[in-house]
Every structure is written in C-alpha cells, then in structure tokens.
Design a protein around this motif. Structure first.
Motif, mmCIF file in Angstrom:
data_model
loop_
_atom_site.group_PDB
_atom_site.id
_atom_site.type_symbol
_atom_site.label_atom_id
_atom_site.label_comp_id
_atom_site.label_asym_id
_atom_site.label_seq_id
_atom_site.Cartn_x
_atom_site.Cartn_y
_atom_site.Cartn_z
ATOM 1 N N GLY A 161 3.873 2.354 7.156
ATOM 2 C CA GLY A 161 4.954 3.334 7.241
ATOM 3 C C GLY A 161 4.830 4.196 8.498
ATOM 4 O O GLY A 161 5.822 4.417 9.212
ATOM 5 N N ASP A 176 8.963 -3.206 6.391
ATOM 6 C CA ASP A 176 7.673 -2.610 6.012
ATOM 7 C C ASP A 176 7.418 -2.956 4.539
ATOM 8 O O ASP A 176 8.059 -2.406 3.648
ATOM 9 C CB ASP A 176 7.800 -1.100 6.267
ATOM 10 N N ARG A 201 2.113 10.873 -4.567
ATOM 11 C CA ARG A 201 2.693 9.600 -5.008
ATOM 12 C C ARG A 201 1.951 9.136 -6.251
ATOM 13 O O ARG A 201 0.722 9.111 -6.243
ATOM 14 C CB ARG A 201 2.579 8.571 -3.868
HETATM 15 MG MG MG Z 1 4.239 2.864 3.180
#
Ligand code: MG
Ligand code: AP5
Length: 187
Positions: free
Chosen positions: A14, A83, A132
């Motif tokens: 990312g 990605d 996350r």
């Molecule tokens: Mg990522």
C-alpha cells in the motif's frame, strides 16, 4: 502502465503503490481497501466480512468481478497498480484471460519481500495507529500462513510469463521506492 504488486502482509504494498500511483498518474487499486470499504458500508456478505477479518481470503470470483468492474472505469484507461490482486493462482489465470480478451498485458509484476520479524513488527506497530481488526498477532500469523500457501505459488506462475521483479522491502520506504522507479526505467 499495468502493474501488479505481490507481497506478504505488512511488506509495504500500500505504501509503495500510493507513491508510485502519484508518480505514474494511474490509480492505486487495493482489493483489501475495496473489501474493507464494502464491509464498513454493510454491503459485503457477513460471512465474507468474517473471512477477511479472520485473515482468510475472500472468494476468487467475487474479488475478480470487483477488480474487473473497477478497472473498466475510465480512470484506468492508461493503466493502474493492482495491490493485493491476483492473490491466488486461480485469480492470476483469470486475470490473464481477462487481459488477453482485451488484447492487454501486464507491464510488470513487482514482488516485495522482507523477513517475517520485520513484517510482524510493522503490523503490530500499525495496529496501534490504525486499529485494523486483522492486525492482531494471531490473525497476522494466519495471514502469513495464507500468503505462503495461496499467494507464494502465484510468483511461480508469473516467473517466465511476465516481467517479475523481486525488490527487497526491508529498506526504508524511500529506498524501496527508488528501486521500483529504477525497475521501470527503459533499458
Ligand atoms: Mg495494504
Ligand atoms: P490487504 O489489505 O491487501 O492486506 P495485506 O496483504 O495483509 O497487506 P497489508 O495491507 O497489511 O500490508 P501492505 O503490504 O499494504 O503494507 P503497508 O504499506 O500497509 O488484504 C486484507 C484482506 O483482504 C486479506 O487478508 C484478505 O482477507 C482480503 N483480500 C484482499 N485481496 C484479496 C484477494 N485478491 N483475494 C482474496 N481476498 C483478498 O505497510 C505496513 C506498515 O508498515 C504500515 O504501517 C507502513 O507505514 C509501514 N511501512 C511500509 N513500508 C515501510 C518501510 N519500508 N519501512 C518501515 N515501515 C514501513
């Protein structure tokens, strides 16, 4: 430029895609981001939401349809950075079939690699900053195991077929970016 990024969780896909997308003026398409935003908007099947929260893979067909729909939009006419897709050999085969149906090819496949301890350290650090749900140790371990089992074979698939380049991603983000830009220079 159509470029695929492959690499284990936390390797910097990312981070690097964001920078390279700005450099090349093409969109950065992360299947992880797409799935998380569908989950957060409550439009993802709850079983699939639970699967991704657990660090297991979403179904090949769903993800492929999502990527086809996204790459068919006008902003992808000059290319895109993928990605986290393809992430299984089935996805890679389907993506090749999709591209060849439109007489297109990939310009490069970038494989980012780093030692496990570095990946785990980065993800645990990120968990404190971003929260996350899959950035907890047990789920990180599962994501790494899923990578070895399902995604590592994708590298073999691309070897010999596409312009596969491995870049050591245990350097600083600036150094990794420089290495990627260097790979794209015409020789
Ligand atoms: Mg990522
Ligand atoms: P996804 O969102 O793609 O997660 P991932 O592959 O586990 O990778 P991450 O996003 O965690 O890491 P990254 O490589 O992007 O690293 P980052 O730049 O953030 O997928 C999530 C889930 O969605 C999957 O588990 C699966 O369930 C599902 N999914 C997604 N695609 C799918 C598909 N195709 N098929 C089926 N299911 C799919 O960097 C990590 C951290 O390190 C950051 O904090 C960053 O700031 C830091 N950092 C980055 N580079 C450096 C550096 N060089 N030095 C120091 N720190 C660095």
């Amino acid at each position: 430029m159509r470029i695929v990024f492959i690499g284990p969780p936390g390797v910097g896909k990312g981070t690097q895609c964001e920078r390279l997308a700005a450099h090349l003026s093409v969109p950065h398409l992360s299947t992880g981001d797409m799935l998380r935003s569908s989950r957060d908007a409550n439009v993802l099947d709850p079983k699939i939401a639970a699967t991704i929260n657990d660090g297991r893979l979403a179904p090949d067909r769903l993800v492929t349809e999502m990527v086809i729909e996204r790459t068919n939009r006008p902003d992808c006419a000059d290319g895109y950075l993928l990605d986290g897709y393809p992430r299984t050999v089935t996805q890679a085969i389907w993506w090749d079939e999709h591209l060849s149906g439109d007489s297109m090819t990939l310009d490069a496949v970038f494989h980012l690699d780093a030692d496990r301890e570095i990946l785990i350290e980065r993800l645990l650090k990120r968990s404190k900053q971003q929260g996350r749900v899959d950035d907890v140790r047990e789920t990180i371990e599962r994501r790494l195991a899923v990578y070895d089992e399902r995604t590592d074979p994708v590298l073999d698939y691309y070897r010999g077929r596409s312009n596969l380049r491995t870049i050591q991603a245990d350097q600083t983000a600036d150094e990794v970016f420089e290495a990627l830009v260097d790979c794209l220079k015409p020789r």
